[in-house]
Design a protein around this motif. Sequence first.
Motif, PDB file in Angstrom:
ATOM      1  N   MET A   1       0.850  -1.200   0.000  1.00 28.76           N
ATOM      2  CA  MET A   1       0.000   0.000   0.000  1.00 28.76           C
ATOM      3  C   MET A   1       0.878   1.240   0.000  1.00 28.76           C
ATOM      4  N   LYS A   2       0.537   2.181  -0.853  1.00 29.30           N
ATOM      5  CA  LYS A   2       1.294   3.433  -0.925  1.00 29.30           C
ATOM      6  C   LYS A   2       0.425   4.574  -0.419  1.00 29.30           C
ATOM      7  N   VAL A   3       0.944   5.287   0.578  1.00 30.67           N
ATOM      8  CA  VAL A   3       0.267   6.442   1.162  1.00 30.67           C
ATOM      9  C   VAL A   3       1.012   7.701   0.735  1.00 30.67           C
ATOM     10  N   LEU A   4       0.274   8.677   0.217  1.00 27.29           N
ATOM     11  CA  LEU A   4       0.861   9.944  -0.207  1.00 27.29           C
ATOM     12  C   LEU A   4       0.370  11.064   0.692  1.00 27.29           C
ATOM     13  N   CYS A   5       1.295  11.828   1.226  1.00 20.96           N
ATOM     14  CA  CYS A   5       0.969  13.029   1.998  1.00 20.96           C
ATOM     15  C   CYS A   5       0.850  14.209   1.040  1.00 20.96           C
ATOM     16  N   ALA A  52      -0.759   6.011  -6.044  1.00 20.69           N
ATOM     17  CA  ALA A  52      -1.087   6.091  -4.627  1.00 20.69           C
ATOM     18  C   ALA A  52      -2.400   5.354  -4.344  1.00 20.69           C
ATOM     19  N   ASP A  53      -2.366   4.515  -3.324  1.00 24.36           N
ATOM     20  CA  ASP A  53      -3.584   3.833  -2.878  1.00 24.36           C
ATOM     21  C   ASP A  53      -4.363   4.687  -1.883  1.00 24.36           C
ATOM     22  N   ALA A  54      -3.645   5.517  -1.142  1.00 24.08           N
ATOM     23  CA  ALA A  54      -4.255   6.337  -0.090  1.00 24.08           C
ATOM     24  C   ALA A  54      -3.596   7.704  -0.088  1.00 24.08           C
ATOM     25  N   ILE A  55      -4.382   8.717   0.212  1.00 23.05           N
ATOM     26  CA  ILE A  55      -3.860  10.079   0.328  1.00 23.05           C
ATOM     27  C   ILE A  55      -4.334  10.652   1.657  1.00 23.05           C
ATOM     28  N   ILE A  56      -3.432  11.310   2.351  1.00 23.49           N
ATOM     29  CA  ILE A  56      -3.770  12.053   3.564  1.00 23.49           C
ATOM     30  C   ILE A  56      -3.405  13.502   3.282  1.00 23.49           C
ATOM     31  N   VAL A  73      -8.756   5.403  -0.819  1.00 21.25           N
ATOM     32  CA  VAL A  73      -9.214   6.100   0.378  1.00 21.25           C
ATOM     33  C   VAL A  73      -8.502   7.447   0.475  1.00 21.25           C
ATOM     34  N   PHE A  74      -9.235   8.452   0.904  1.00 22.72           N
ATOM     35  CA  PHE A  74      -8.702   9.813   1.030  1.00 22.72           C
ATOM     36  C   PHE A  74      -9.016  10.300   2.437  1.00 22.72           C
ATOM     37  N   ASN A 321      -7.688   7.131  10.238  1.00 24.22           N
ATOM     38  CA  ASN A 321      -8.571   6.803   9.114  1.00 24.22           C
ATOM     39  C   ASN A 321      -7.917   5.789   8.186  1.00 24.22           C
ATOM     40  N   LEU A 322      -6.656   6.021   7.853  1.00 25.69           N
ATOM     41  CA  LEU A 322      -5.946   5.130   6.937  1.00 25.69           C
ATOM     42  C   LEU A 322      -5.704   3.769   7.566  1.00 25.69           C
TER      43      LEU A 322
END
Length: 341
Positions: A1-5, A52-56, A73-74, A321-322
């Motif tokens: 899973m890749k999370v992007l800030c 990106a799979d997820a963004i925060i 997911v965002f 959340n993530l």
Amino acid sequence: MKVLCFWYATEDEINYIKKAMPPGTEVVAPKGDYLSRFDCAYSDVKHLVVDADAIIALSVPQGALELAKKLKVFSWMHSGVDDLRQMGVLSLFRERGVKLANIRGANAVAVAEQAMMFVLALAKKTLFKHQALQERNKPFPLYADEYRSAMLHGRTMGIIGLGNIGSRVAKHAKGFDMHVLGVRRNKGKPVENVDSVHGLDELHSVLAKCDYVVLATPNTTETYQFFGAAEIAAMKRGSFLVNVSRGNLTQEKPLYEALKSGHLRGFAADVWWSYGFGSAFPAGSGSRLKVHMLPNVIGSDDQAANADDVLERNIEWGTQNLAEFAAGKPLTREVNLDLGY
């Protein structure tokens, strides 16, 4: 899973998010020159967002989300999602099946304290009396209407919206021995520290009883500019209005007229107006009628959440959340994409 800030996160912030996520999670953030590290440029994220799979996020670079074809997911590190709605993000997420979560309640302590600061500052004529002190111009005669402070003790406060912020304002008001009335959609649900809870159909009758009114309801299609001439006319003459929710809950012209005429004794806000074409007008440059320049108005221009502990809690709750999503759990703070909250 890749999370992007979607901000120029520090190494400590990146490591905090990574530690909370399952092993093997990649957490990345843009790098580049910036004026504010809590915004980010499209050019600095366009190569990061595509897989990106997820963004925060604390902000959204225009056009970046269109590239996020893998996004699932965002996590939005704000309570309100009106900015996302105006950018077309909610409809985009509906089309792509992206889950949206916010951090509603993360800044409730700071914003509720700001609301009470406004109530006290208006009631006690804080700015006026401080300026008089600076000028060595003691208000005279004593107890004249224009110089006398208002009281909180024994007075009635109406709180419109009894979520995380509104319910905490009620708790503070009780500390000043106030009678508290609440207005919310679900009037059958009691709220601690609120003497009686009323529905929106009872709004005008509640306003007529209040010495102070605090707006703490989210900005939705139902509440957009809902507080206008009829609502202001329903308020007691000489009462105070405080808005710590969204500027566009109130209609500017009737508010301005009520403050000029003396129907309202004072107004305070942390939020100001935007005029429907995507640009927010800060106090000092955009308010058409210059409400913020009136002598019975005070404001803080979106600074209520600029307080100790808030950024850390934002990141903590945004990361939760993530983590919930990654664990396959229901999102505690999921936003209904149709309702907008």
